[in-house]
Design a protein around this motif. Structure first.
Motif, mmCIF file in Angstrom:
data_model
loop_
_atom_site.group_PDB
_atom_site.id
_atom_site.type_symbol
_atom_site.label_atom_id
_atom_site.label_comp_id
_atom_site.label_asym_id
_atom_site.label_seq_id
_atom_site.Cartn_x
_atom_site.Cartn_y
_atom_site.Cartn_z
ATOM 1 N N LEU A 1 0.401 0.550 3.562
ATOM 2 C CA LEU A 1 -0.562 -0.512 3.851
ATOM 3 C C LEU A 1 -0.012 -1.528 4.851
ATOM 4 O O LEU A 1 -0.687 -1.916 5.797
ATOM 5 C CB LEU A 1 -0.967 -1.228 2.551
ATOM 6 N N GLY B 1 -3.999 -10.725 0.663
ATOM 7 C CA GLY B 1 -3.965 -9.337 0.215
ATOM 8 C C GLY B 1 -4.454 -8.401 1.306
ATOM 9 O O GLY B 1 -4.420 -8.725 2.493
ATOM 10 N N TYR B 2 -4.900 -7.222 0.899
ATOM 11 C CA TYR B 2 -5.398 -6.234 1.848
ATOM 12 C C TYR B 2 -6.854 -5.913 1.529
ATOM 13 O O TYR B 2 -7.224 -5.717 0.364
ATOM 14 C CB TYR B 2 -4.569 -4.948 1.779
ATOM 15 N N ASP C 1 -9.340 0.820 0.685
ATOM 16 C CA ASP C 1 -9.624 1.026 -0.740
ATOM 17 C C ASP C 1 -8.873 2.234 -1.290
ATOM 18 O O ASP C 1 -8.340 2.198 -2.407
ATOM 19 C CB ASP C 1 -11.128 1.201 -0.961
ATOM 20 N N LYS D 1 -5.132 1.305 -1.496
ATOM 21 C CA LYS D 1 -4.868 0.365 -2.605
ATOM 22 C C LYS D 1 -4.932 1.077 -3.949
ATOM 23 O O LYS D 1 -4.114 0.825 -4.836
ATOM 24 C CB LYS D 1 -5.867 -0.788 -2.554
ATOM 25 N N LYS E 1 -1.968 -8.719 6.393
ATOM 26 C CA LYS E 1 -2.639 -9.285 5.219
ATOM 27 C C LYS E 1 -3.834 -10.137 5.657
ATOM 28 O O LYS E 1 -3.831 -10.762 6.714
ATOM 29 C CB LYS E 1 -1.664 -10.103 4.392
ATOM 30 N N ASP F 1 -1.770 2.773 -4.439
ATOM 31 C CA ASP F 1 -0.593 1.930 -4.230
ATOM 32 C C ASP F 1 0.256 2.512 -3.104
ATOM 33 O O ASP F 1 1.484 2.616 -3.205
ATOM 34 C CB ASP F 1 0.224 1.820 -5.525
#
Length: 459
Positions: free
Chosen positions: A294, A305-306, A284, A287, A300, A290
């Motif tokens: 990651l 997504g992540y 979190d 993300k 993924k 950005d």
């Protein structure tokens, strides 16, 4: 010598410290032409062979299953699957047998005894560089033990006392500052050094000197909660002479060869690898910023997504959970795991400068790290900004636990139905059974135990 403490300790260390703890990641190094003699037997190995064995042991400590549990307890990782990984993430099944071999490897199998033998030989040979390198490694190994267990044997641990006393944690930290000061002096002395037998820096004494200063700064941070903010000024003074460029990062060397891959990659190929996944708090934070790392840290999730597993609620839908498998690190067995880095050194300066002088003093150090990773500068950072960046930086590194215990950042909730995130581990069962001076903590509440440098729980 420590070897006299117990035959069981010696057998565990020799059989497990390099082989089991590193999960084979370092065996290839020990098969090199000049490393075929037993690196854990000082009577049968040359000094450089001993150094290779001690290096493998240090790598094993930093990448051991201990690091994986720390990753889960500070929720950079999550544990799923209903097997031992998930149980450990929920603080279940952790006892005095869990890290018995890890405790032993502080001393044997490439630990303190071997490092002291290297220092003694190097001193007699007039090779101050090799002696200084072994002293830095001593500070790292014993510091690792003091961080985790608090009071441990040290002053008597490499002598001929079969029942060495357990020294106070804060005394050990002070002793290690003296060892590092000696190392810095020795590294400036004469001698050819170990050359290629130094698996980390190839005998580069300037890099070892910078590392020694960053370790000094790190250890000063570990005493702040107990001794107060004056320790921050000492950390700044040391870090200013610490790792000066990412090119000087201290990393565990690995290759893609089967026996030389990093432990994290090897675990992902095991039958339990899929049980270790991304942790929600770290994902979190990354993300929200950005953060481009990651894909380096995580694969993924099934939704493309992540996302991370929420250890506090334990109900994250499987399609939202990112694996560690499929990440750049796990897919590349030759990835060299960062242990002590330029980023960490800068963030030590950022934290210490923030507390002692405010946001404007901290900003250049924080923003230097953020720029390296393509993130915008923060004009007036908070302590949370600094510790979030360090939380990202110390992924897969036990130092993340020390940071959390000191600052309580990021704000983490304990695992489901648990009252607190544990602050230490139990002593190894072999030590408590064979050393009459060992405190028997096996029956104590895991959530109530704390080390002297961390008197206050975050929850």
């Amino acid at each position: 010598m420590r070897l006299k403490i117990s035959a069981a300790t010696s057998r565990l260390a020799a059989g497990l410290a390099v082989a089991a703890i590193t999960l084979g990641a370092c065996r290839g190094f020990l098969e090199a032409d000049k490393s075929v003699a037993d690196p854990n037997n000082p009577t049968a190995a040359a000094t450089n062979q001993l150094l290779v064995g001690a290096s493998a042991n240090l790598m094993g400590l930093e990448e051991s299953s201990m690091a994986m549990i720390v990753c889960q307890w500070v929720q950079q990782c999550g544990g799923v699957g209903g097997r031992f990984v998930e149980q450990q993430a929920q603080y279940v099944g952790v006892n005095s047998d869990s890290f018995d071999a890890t405790f032993s490897s502080l001393y044997t199998g490439g630990g303190l005894i071997q490092l002291r033998e290297i220092q003694s030989r190097a001193d007699k040979a007039g090779d101050k560089v090799t002696k200084g390198i072994a002293e830095v490694m001593e500070a790292m190994v014993i510091g690792f033990g003091a961080d985790i267990w608090g009071d441990i044997p040290y002053r008597e641990a490499a002598g001929d006392n079969p029942m060495p006393a357990f020294d106070p944690q804060m005394q050990i930290y002070d002793d290690l500052q003296g060892v590092l000061d000696k190392a810095i002096t020795d590294l400036a002395g004469g001698g050819n050094g170990p050359g290629a037998a130094d698996l980390f820096y190839g005998g580069d004494k300037a890099k070892w000197t910078e590392l020694a200063n960053t370790i000094k700064a790190r250890l000063y941070l570990h005493t702040v909660e107990k001794l107060g903010n004056a320790q921050y000024a000492k950390a700044i003074a040391a870090a200013q002479k610490g790792i000066s460029t990412p090119n000087n990062d201290f990393k565990d060397p690995h290759t893609d060869a089967t026996t030389e891959r990093n432990m994290w990659a090897q675990f992902q190929l095991s039958s339990f690898g899929q049980d270790l996944v991304a942790g929600k708090p770290l994902v979190d934070i990354m993300k929200a910023q950005d953060d481009p790392r990651l894909s380096e840290y995580f694969g993924k999730n099934p939704s493309g997504g992540y996302g991370g597993y929420d250890q506090a609620l334990a109900n994250t839908p499987p399609d939202q959970i990112s694996p560690i498998a499929g990440s750049d690190r796990a897919s590349n067995g030759g990835f060299s795991i960062p242990i002590v880095t330029f980023d960490e050194n800068q963030l030590i300066l950022a934290e210490a400068s923030f507390v002692t002088s405010g946001a404007s003093a901290a900003a250049p150090f924080l923003n230097r790290v953020r720029a390296l990773h393509g993130k915008p500068a923060i004009g007036s950072p908070t302590l949370q900004d600094i510790m979030y960046e360090k939380y990202i930086t110390t992924f897969e590194n036990p130092e993340a636990w020390n940071d959390y215990k000191r600052t309580c950042l990021p704000s983490l909730r304990p695992a489901l139905n648990k009252s607190a995130i544990p602050g230490r581990f139990y002593y190894g069962s072999t030590e408590t059974q064979t050393n009459s001076n060992a405190p028997d903590d096996s029956g104590l509440n895991l959530f109530a135990m704390r080390n002297a440098n961390d008197p206050n729980s975050c929850r």
